[in-house]
Design a protein around this motif. Structure first.
Motif, short mmCIF file in Angstrom:
data_model
loop_
_atom_site.label_atom_id
_atom_site.label_comp_id
_atom_site.label_asym_id
_atom_site.label_seq_id
_atom_site.Cartn_x
_atom_site.Cartn_y
_atom_site.Cartn_z
N TRP A 1 4.34 -19.28 0.40
CA TRP A 1 2.92 -19.53 0.62
C TRP A 1 2.69 -20.51 1.79
N ASN A 2 3.73 -21.24 2.17
CA ASN A 2 3.62 -22.20 3.28
C ASN A 2 3.38 -21.53 4.63
N VAL A 3 3.78 -20.26 4.74
CA VAL A 3 3.59 -19.57 6.03
C VAL A 3 2.29 -18.76 5.96
N GLU A 4 1.32 -19.20 6.78
CA GLU A 4 -0.01 -18.58 6.70
C GLU A 4 0.01 -17.09 7.01
N SER A 5 0.85 -16.69 7.95
CA SER A 5 0.84 -15.27 8.36
C SER A 5 1.33 -14.35 7.25
N ASP A 6 2.08 -14.89 6.30
CA ASP A 6 2.60 -14.06 5.19
C ASP A 6 1.65 -14.02 3.99
N ARG A 7 0.62 -14.85 4.01
CA ARG A 7 -0.24 -14.95 2.83
C ARG A 7 -0.93 -13.63 2.44
N PRO A 8 -1.42 -12.85 3.42
CA PRO A 8 -2.04 -11.57 2.99
C PRO A 8 -1.08 -10.70 2.18
N HIS A 9 0.20 -10.68 2.57
CA HIS A 9 1.19 -9.88 1.83
C HIS A 9 1.42 -10.46 0.44
N LEU A 10 1.46 -11.79 0.38
CA LEU A 10 1.69 -12.44 -0.91
C LEU A 10 0.50 -12.24 -1.85
N LEU A 11 -0.70 -12.26 -1.28
CA LEU A 11 -1.89 -12.05 -2.12
C LEU A 11 -1.89 -10.66 -2.73
N GLN A 12 -1.35 -9.71 -1.99
CA GLN A 12 -1.25 -8.34 -2.53
C GLN A 12 -0.35 -8.32 -3.78
N CYS A 13 0.60 -9.26 -3.81
CA CYS A 13 1.55 -9.29 -4.94
C CYS A 13 1.20 -10.38 -5.95
N GLN A 14 0.02 -10.97 -5.81
CA GLN A 14 -0.32 -12.09 -6.68
C GLN A 14 -0.32 -11.70 -8.16
N ALA A 15 -0.77 -10.48 -8.43
CA ALA A 15 -0.79 -10.02 -9.83
C ALA A 15 0.61 -10.05 -10.42
N PHE A 16 1.60 -9.73 -9.60
CA PHE A 16 2.99 -9.74 -10.07
C PHE A 16 3.42 -11.17 -10.38
N ALA A 17 3.06 -12.11 -9.48
CA ALA A 17 3.40 -13.52 -9.71
C ALA A 17 2.74 -14.00 -11.01
N GLN A 18 1.49 -13.56 -11.19
CA GLN A 18 0.77 -13.96 -12.40
C GLN A 18 1.46 -13.40 -13.65
N ARG A 19 1.93 -12.18 -13.53
CA ARG A 19 2.64 -11.52 -14.64
C ARG A 19 3.93 -12.28 -14.96
N LEU A 20 4.60 -12.73 -13.89
CA LEU A 20 5.84 -13.48 -14.10
C LEU A 20 5.56 -14.81 -14.80
N LEU A 21 4.37 -15.32 -14.54
CA LEU A 21 4.00 -16.59 -15.19
C LEU A 21 3.51 -16.37 -16.61
N GLY A 22 3.60 -15.16 -17.06
CA GLY A 22 3.27 -14.86 -18.46
C GLY A 22 1.82 -14.55 -18.70
N GLN A 23 1.05 -14.24 -17.65
CA GLN A 23 -0.38 -13.91 -17.82
C GLN A 23 -0.56 -12.41 -17.97
#
Lengths: 275, 173
Positions: free
Chosen positions: A253-275
């Motif tokens: 998340w520290n690299v701004e240019s990669d954030r759009p790609h990471l946001l696309q996968c945010q649901a996955f990160a949320q799932r990993l966090l048990g949500q």
């Protein structure tokens, strides 16, 4: 994804839920009033209450991450109901039955299709609990080379896409750049190593091995889920991967240019966090 | 009924429709001479109510059977929790316990399959080779899709579902 439209409905929902029986039974009562007083009005005016209640119910169903097709289709039935000419007595009886049906559907929606969904994994900004975790990692004082953060993004996104071979290869090249890592940087190295190991196994559809990489006790402050000592091998194996992926997400998340790609996968990160 | 290598199954709905219209035809032909004159084409049409669903079932099952080896070759075995929206279109293999079965009577069963990491909806658009029931331990081969084609949470479009014998520790208790 379905969650795109499931905005923060926790405030709005209770009022809208009350509206469904209020509008439908309200309309039915108006219809009964017209019938009793033999008022010279078109009884179907009172059906509008049921039509509006149907739209509210459909909206409540649409806002949930798990969609209820029955509740979603109620506006269609309400229009058929409105359009079909019936005599006054039948219209009133149908209205009452329809109001009861909508209320039953509302109860079903609440209990079977999850009430008050977690806040949407937005594709514009981070939401909790991912946001909190990313901030937690930032506070650890992890000093990062932008190239390494970008590598973390590549590994996370490739893994989320199911491109396990690519994820393992990207992780391998990043590990080679972290030979002198200490403290939080060493934890990041462990994350890359765990993802690399498990990606290789997933790519070959192999089961969890008897021995596998895990985080050390020193890494605990950076982990999203501290492994429970009661965990069996399988849980330990799964948790190691989930923690490793979340660390990579937070670092990336520290690299701004990669954030759009990471946001696309945010649901996955949320799932990993048990949500 | 078996045609070639394909075991054709007709849904209970198709049979019910056939029986319903057969009774109507029988009763009406007894009472109406006009209907009796039309039986030459009414009887074949009646049987089409069974033949068409059987043909459709045969075609879909044959198609699925042809696709199965391709999926076997490329699908990765993943845990349910790892299936996410970014994997839409990816072939996957999951193993778990069947928690729920819906719409079996339509020959379009939908399963809820759970492993130790979570549960996921598995949709099959034809009848499965095996009669899978709740609590069966299964291996599912399929593709990750959206629940409602372009929206909805990820679920698995099932190509094949097979009962497997696995130690209990590998599946959700």
């Amino acid at each position: 994804m379905s969650n795109d439209n499931s905005r923060d409905i926790t405030v709005l929902n209770p009022w809208l839920e009350y509206l469904v029986p209020l509008l439908s039974f309200g309309g039915a009562l108006v219809g009964i009033f017209f019938w009793i007083t033999t008022a010279s009005v078109d009884y179907r005016i009172s059906i509008l209450g049921c039509v509006l209640a149907s739209w509210v119910l459909a909206y409540l169903a649409w806002m949930r991450p798990k969609k209820d097709i029955v509740a979603l289709s109620t506006p269609v039935y309400s229009f058929i109901f409105l359009a079909v000419p019936t005599d006054n007595f039948s219209a009133v009886v149908l209205e009452v039955l329809y109001a009861v049906s909508l209320t039953i559907l509302l109860i079903r929606l609440k209990f079977r299709f999850g009430a008050q969904a977690v806040k949407a994994p937005d594709k514009k900004e981070l939401v909790d609990p991912v946001k909190t975790y990313v901030e937690k990692i930032r506070e650890t004082g992890l000093s990062l080379h932008p190239g390494l953060a970008h590598a973390a993004a590549v590994v996370f996104v490739r893994f989320a896409e199911g491109e396990f071979f690519d994820a393992a290869r990207a992780a391998k090249s990043s590990i080679a750049e972290q030979n002198d890592a200490i403290g939080p940087e060493l934890c990041l190295k462990h994350a890359f190593e765990i993802v690399r190991e498990q990606s290789n196994l997933l790519d070959q559809s192999l089961p969890a091995p008897e021995t596998f990489l895990t985080f050390s006790a020193d890494d605990a402050p950076m982990l999203a889920q501290v492994p429970d000592p009661k965990f069996g091998k399988s849980e330990e194996y799964d948790t190691a991967l989930e923690n490793a992926l979340l660390i990579l997400f937070a670092v990336a998340w520290n690299v701004e240019s990669d954030r759009p790609h990471l946001l696309q996968c945010q649901a996955f990160a949320q799932r990993l966090l048990g949500q | 009924m078996r045609i070639g290598n394909v075991d054709v199954k007709v849904s209970i709905i198709a049979i019910a429709v056939f029986v319903f219209f057969a009774i109507i035809l029988l009763v009406s032909s007894v009472y109406s001479p006009e209907i009796r004159l039309q039986l030459i084409w009414l009887i074949p049409v009646l049987f089409m109510l069974l033949v068409i669903p059987m043909a459709l079932n045969y075609m879909s099952r044959k198609e699925y059977a042809d696709m199965e080896p391709q999926y076997e070759a490329v699908a990765k075995t993943v845990r349910v929790k790892l299936i996410n929206e970014s994997m839409i279109g990816k072939p996957v293999r999951i193993e778990g316990v069947v928690e729920r079965v819906n719409f079996r009577f339509l020959n379009r069963p939908q399963y809820i399959v759970a492993d130790r990491s979570g549960s996921i909806s598995v949709k099959m658009f034809t009848s499965p080779n095996e009669d899978v029931k709740v609590n069966d331990i299964v291996e599912v081969l399929g593709q990750v899709i959206h629940r409602y084609l372009v929206t909805g949470d990820p679920c698995v479009n099932c190509i094949s579902i097979k009962k497997i014998k696995k130690p209990a520790k590998d599946s959700k208790s």
